[in-house]
Design an enzyme around this catalytic site. Structure first.
Site, PDB file in Angstrom:
ATOM      1  N   ASP A   5      33.837  13.933  31.787  1.00  0.00           N
ATOM      2  CA  ASP A   5      34.494  12.620  31.699  1.00  0.00           C
ATOM      3  C   ASP A   5      35.226  12.305  33.001  1.00  0.00           C
ATOM      4  O   ASP A   5      35.314  11.151  33.414  1.00  0.00           O
ATOM      5  CB  ASP A   5      35.483  12.617  30.530  1.00  0.00           C
ATOM      6  CG  ASP A   5      35.709  11.225  29.952  1.00  0.00           C
ATOM      7  OD1 ASP A   5      35.129  10.262  30.485  1.00  0.00           O
ATOM      8  OD2 ASP A   5      36.469  11.103  28.977  1.00  0.00           O
ATOM      9  N   HIS A  15      41.367  12.243  22.001  1.00  0.00           N
ATOM     10  CA  HIS A  15      40.843  12.087  23.375  1.00  0.00           C
ATOM     11  C   HIS A  15      41.472  10.823  23.956  1.00  0.00           C
ATOM     12  O   HIS A  15      41.001   9.717  23.732  1.00  0.00           O
ATOM     13  CB  HIS A  15      39.321  11.962  23.244  1.00  0.00           C
ATOM     14  CG  HIS A  15      38.576  11.749  24.512  1.00  0.00           C
ATOM     15  ND1 HIS A  15      37.787  12.711  25.099  1.00  0.00           N
ATOM     16  CD2 HIS A  15      38.433  10.656  25.306  1.00  0.00           C
ATOM     17  CE1 HIS A  15      37.208  12.230  26.181  1.00  0.00           C
ATOM     18  NE2 HIS A  15      37.587  10.977  26.337  1.00  0.00           N
ATOM     19  N   CYS A  56      35.956   5.703  32.419  1.00  0.00           N
ATOM     20  CA  CYS A  56      34.686   5.510  31.724  1.00  0.00           C
ATOM     21  C   CYS A  56      33.917   4.417  32.439  1.00  0.00           C
ATOM     22  O   CYS A  56      34.444   3.322  32.632  1.00  0.00           O
ATOM     23  CB  CYS A  56      34.896   5.129  30.258  1.00  0.00           C
ATOM     24  SG  CYS A  56      33.329   4.802  29.415  1.00  0.00           S
ATOM     25  N   ASN A 112      41.424  10.548  31.927  1.00  0.00           N
ATOM     26  CA  ASN A 112      41.945  11.156  30.706  1.00  0.00           C
ATOM     27  C   ASN A 112      43.350  11.646  31.001  1.00  0.00           C
ATOM     28  O   ASN A 112      43.718  11.864  32.149  1.00  0.00           O
ATOM     29  CB  ASN A 112      41.118  12.385  30.324  1.00  0.00           C
ATOM     30  CG  ASN A 112      39.691  12.041  30.009  1.00  0.00           C
ATOM     31  OD1 ASN A 112      38.886  11.889  30.901  1.00  0.00           O
ATOM     32  ND2 ASN A 112      39.395  11.888  28.743  1.00  0.00           N
TER      33      ASN A 112
HETATM   34  P1  HMG Z   1      17.876   2.899  27.812  1.00  0.00           P
HETATM   35  O1  HMG Z   1      17.580   2.236  29.093  1.00  0.00           O
HETATM   36  O2  HMG Z   1      18.197   2.027  26.654  1.00  0.00           O
HETATM   37  O3  HMG Z   1      16.771   3.925  27.316  1.00  0.00           O
HETATM   38  O4  HMG Z   1      19.058   3.927  28.048  1.00  0.00           O
HETATM   39  P2  HMG Z   1      15.244   4.009  27.403  1.00  0.00           P
HETATM   40  O5  HMG Z   1      14.836   4.933  26.300  1.00  0.00           O
HETATM   41  O6  HMG Z   1      14.647   2.632  27.486  1.00  0.00           O
HETATM   42  O7  HMG Z   1      15.025   4.761  28.791  1.00  0.00           O
HETATM   43  C1  HMG Z   1      15.319   4.177  30.040  1.00  0.00           C
HETATM   44  C2  HMG Z   1      15.121   5.219  31.129  1.00  0.00           C
HETATM   45  O8  HMG Z   1      16.021   6.315  30.928  1.00  0.00           O
HETATM   46  C3  HMG Z   1      13.736   5.810  31.100  1.00  0.00           C
HETATM   47  O9  HMG Z   1      13.439   6.210  32.424  1.00  0.00           O
HETATM   48  C4  HMG Z   1      13.929   7.031  30.258  1.00  0.00           C
HETATM   49  O10 HMG Z   1      12.970   8.017  30.499  1.00  0.00           O
HETATM   50  C5  HMG Z   1      15.295   7.509  30.704  1.00  0.00           C
HETATM   51  P3  HMG Z   1      12.608   5.255  33.442  1.00  0.00           P
HETATM   52  O11 HMG Z   1      11.344   4.962  32.717  1.00  0.00           O
HETATM   53  O12 HMG Z   1      13.480   4.017  33.660  1.00  0.00           O
HETATM   54  O13 HMG Z   1      12.490   6.091  34.671  1.00  0.00           O
HETATM   55  N1  HMG Z   1      16.006   8.304  29.710  1.00  0.00           N
HETATM   56  C6  HMG Z   1      16.638   9.438  30.025  1.00  0.00           C
HETATM   57  N2  HMG Z   1      16.764  10.102  31.188  1.00  0.00           N
HETATM   58  C7  HMG Z   1      17.479  11.257  31.144  1.00  0.00           C
HETATM   59  N3  HMG Z   1      18.082  11.727  30.024  1.00  0.00           N
HETATM   60  C8  HMG Z   1      17.959  11.075  28.868  1.00  0.00           C
HETATM   61  C9  HMG Z   1      17.209   9.889  28.827  1.00  0.00           C
HETATM   62  N4  HMG Z   1      16.913   9.016  27.853  1.00  0.00           N
HETATM   63  C10 HMG Z   1      16.180   8.049  28.408  1.00  0.00           C
HETATM   64  N5  HMG Z   1      18.551  11.568  27.783  1.00  0.00           N
HETATM   65  C11 HMG Z   1      20.444   5.812  27.559  1.00  0.00           C
HETATM   66  C12 HMG Z   1      19.584   4.694  26.982  1.00  0.00           C
HETATM   67  C13 HMG Z   1      21.258   6.389  26.427  1.00  0.00           C
HETATM   68  C14 HMG Z   1      19.526   6.867  28.162  1.00  0.00           C
HETATM   69  C15 HMG Z   1      21.377   5.211  28.654  1.00  0.00           C
HETATM   70  O14 HMG Z   1      22.038   4.128  28.108  1.00  0.00           O
HETATM   71  C16 HMG Z   1      22.361   6.183  29.225  1.00  0.00           C
HETATM   72  O15 HMG Z   1      22.001   7.193  29.815  1.00  0.00           O
HETATM   73  N6  HMG Z   1      23.659   5.882  29.089  1.00  0.00           N
HETATM   74  C17 HMG Z   1      24.711   6.738  29.668  1.00  0.00           C
HETATM   75  C18 HMG Z   1      25.902   6.673  28.811  1.00  0.00           C
HETATM   76  C19 HMG Z   1      27.008   7.549  29.325  1.00  0.00           C
HETATM   77  O16 HMG Z   1      26.796   8.653  29.788  1.00  0.00           O
HETATM   78  N7  HMG Z   1      28.245   7.036  29.218  1.00  0.00           N
HETATM   79  C20 HMG Z   1      29.415   7.762  29.581  1.00  0.00           C
HETATM   80  C21 HMG Z   1      29.725   8.829  28.574  1.00  0.00           C
HETATM   81  S1  HMG Z   1      30.485   8.209  27.076  1.00  0.00           S
HETATM   82  C22 HMG Z   1      32.187   8.240  27.415  1.00  0.00           C
HETATM   83  O17 HMG Z   1      32.565   8.441  28.541  1.00  0.00           O
HETATM   84  C23 HMG Z   1      33.169   8.093  26.301  1.00  0.00           C
HETATM   85  C24 HMG Z   1      33.782   9.417  25.871  1.00  0.00           C
HETATM   86  O18 HMG Z   1      34.443  10.052  26.973  1.00  0.00           O
HETATM   87  C25 HMG Z   1      34.794   9.191  24.762  1.00  0.00           C
HETATM   88  C26 HMG Z   1      35.823   8.087  25.053  1.00  0.00           C
HETATM   89  O19 HMG Z   1      36.518   8.153  26.081  1.00  0.00           O
HETATM   90  O20 HMG Z   1      35.883   7.176  24.232  1.00  0.00           O
HETATM   91  C27 HMG Z   1      32.717  10.384  25.341  1.00  0.00           C
HETATM   92 MG    MG Z   2      36.493   9.551  27.642  1.00  0.00          MG
END
Ligand code: HMG
Ligand code: MG
Length: 297
Positions: free
Chosen positions: A16, A207, A240, A249
Site C-alpha cells: 500500500d 486499515h 491509494c 497509511n
Molecule cells: P481490466 O482492464 O478490467 O481487466 O482490469 P481485463 O481482464 O480486461 O484485463 C486488462 C489487461 O490486464 C489485460 O492485459 C489482462 O491480461 C491484464 P492486456 O491485454 O491489456 O495486455 N490482467 C492482468 N495482468 C496482471 N495481473 C492480473 C491481471 N488481470 C488482468 N491479475 C484489473 C482489471 C483488476 C486487472 C485492474 O483493474 C487492476 O489491475 N487494478 C489494480 C487495482 C489496484 O491494485 N488498486 C490498488 C490496491 S487496492 C487499495 O489500495 C485499497 C486497500 O489498501 C484498502 C484501502 O485502503 O481501502 C487494499
Molecule cells: Mg489502503
C-alpha cells in the site's frame, strides 16, 4: 477500560505504501525493505500485488519479490490478487497467503478494479476456490468503509453486506479500509459495533489512512471495541492510486509507540523499524511521515 493484551500488526508499506509513491523502486530494494521490516520483528508483511502493471506499475514483478524472500521462515507475506489470473500467478510464485479487495462503494469499485461490487465478489469466489484447493489463506479488504472519494458518506449497512459476503466466501480476516482517512473515532466505534453484530470482532482488522490526522484516534477507538489487528505502513508511506487526496497509511512507528505505551505487546523493535523507515524514505526521496520516527532521530 479493557484493551487486547497483544496486537497483530499487518505491515502494508511494501504494497500500500510503495504502490502510491511517485518513484518506482527496484525489486532488489523492495526485497531489502521487506527483509529489514521482518528483522525489526514484524511477521505479517504485505509483499506486493498480482494486478495489472498497466494499472499500478509500482507493483510489477511481485513474483520476483517473493522469489527473493524466505517463504519458510514463519513470516506471513500476503499479496493482493484481484481475480483468478492474479491468484494463478500468486500461486505459481509460491505465495502462501493472498488478499482480495472489495469496496463498500460502487464507484470506487469501478475506478479501482473496473467492475461492480457484485462482479468483484463473483471473481473472488474463483480466487477462494483455487486458494482453498491449495491450502492458501485468504484475507479480505473492504475499502471506503468510512467515506468514498466519489460517493461521500457510506452507509454502514453497505459495509456489513460486503463484509458478510466475503466472510461467507471463507476469508480468515476482514480488513476495514478507511481509504481516504475521513473517519473519526465515534464513527469508527459505531461502525465496529454494527459489524460485530454480524462478524466476530476477532476476525476484523482496521486499515486507516491518515489524510485528516485521525488514524491514531480511530485506532484507539477500535482497540476499545476489541479489535486486535491493525494495518500500518512504515514511515507512513503511500496512499491509494484510485482515491485522489488519500495520504499514506498510519505510520507503523506511531502505532507501535502508542501500543507499547499502553502496555500492549507487538514484538517489534521500534528503533530498528525507524531506521528501516528512514532508509526507504531516502531511497524514494520522500520525507518521513511518522512523528515517532522523526522524534527518534
Ligand atoms: P481490466 O482492464 O478490467 O481487466 O482490469 P481485463 O481482464 O480486461 O484485463 C486488462 C489487461 O490486464 C489485460 O492485459 C489482462 O491480461 C491484464 P492486456 O491485454 O491489456 O495486455 N490482467 C492482468 N495482468 C496482471 N495481473 C492480473 C491481471 N488481470 C488482468 N491479475 C484489473 C482489471 C483488476 C486487472 C485492474 O483493474 C487492476 O489491475 N487494478 C489494480 C487495482 C489496484 O491494485 N488498486 C490498488 C490496491 S487496492 C487499495 O489500495 C485499497 C486497500 O489498501 C484498502 C484501502 O485502503 O481501502 C487494499
Ligand atoms: Mg489502503
Amino acid at each position: 477500560m479493557s484493551f487486547p493484551a497483544q496486537v497483530k500488526i499487518v505491515e502494508v508499506g511494501p504494497r500500500d505504501g510503495l504502490q502510491n509513491e511517485a518513484k518506482t523502486i527496484s525489486v532488489k530494494r523492495r526485497i531489502s525493505l521487506i527483509r529489514s521490516l521482518a528483522a525489526s520483528g514484524l511477521n505479517n508483511i504485505e509483499a506486493g500485488s498480482f494486478i495489472s502493471p498497466k494499472w499500478v506499475p509500482q507493483m510489477a514483478s511481485t513474483a520476483e519479490v517473493l522469489a527473493g524472500l524466505d517463504l519458510d521462515a514463519g513470516i506471513h507475506y500476503p499479496v493482493l490478487v484481484p481475480n483468478l489470473r492474479g491468484m494463478q500467478e500468486a500461486l505459481a510464485a509460491g505465495a502462501r497467503e493472498v488478499a482480495v479487495f472489495a469496496a463498500a462503494s460502487e464507484t470506487f469499485s469501478q475506478k479501482n478494479i473496473n467492475c461492480s461490487i457484485s462482479e468483484s465478489l463473483d471473481r473472488f469466489a474463483e480466487v477462494f476456490d483455487l486458494a482453498t484447493a491449495n491450502n492458501i489463506r485468504v484475507r479480505a479488504y473492504v475499502s471506503c468503509v468510512l467515506g468514498c472519494p466519489y460517493e461521500g458518506e457510506i452507509d454502514a449497512q453497505k459495509v456489513v453486506t460486503v463484509a458478510k459476503q466475503l466472510n461467507k466466501l471463507g476469508c480468515y480476516e476482514i480488513s476495514l479500509g478507511d481509504t481516504i482517512g475521513t473517519g473519526t473515532p465515534l464513527k469508527t466505534k459505531a461502525l465496529l459495533a454494527t459489524i460485530s453484530r454480524e462478524i466476530s470482532i476477532e476476525k476484523i482488522a482496521v486499515h486507516f489512512h491518515d489524510t485528516y490526522g485521525q488514524a491514531l484516534a480511530n485506532i484507539f477507538a477500535a482497540l476499545q471495541q476489541g479489535v486486535s489487528v491493525i494495518d500500518s505502513s512504515v514511515a507512513g508511506l503511500g496512499g491509494c492510486p484510485y482515491a485522489t487526496g488519500a495520504s499514506g497509511n498510519v505510520a507503523s512507528e506511531d502505532v507501535i509507540y502508542m501500543l507499547h505505551g499502553m502496555g500492549i505487546h507487538t514484538g517489534v523493535d521500534l528503533n530498528k523499524l525507524a531506521l528501516t523507515g528512514r532508509n526507504i524514505c531516502d531511497q524514494l526521496g520522500t520525507p518521513v511521515r511518522s512523528k515517532v520516527n522523526l522524534a527518534l532521530q
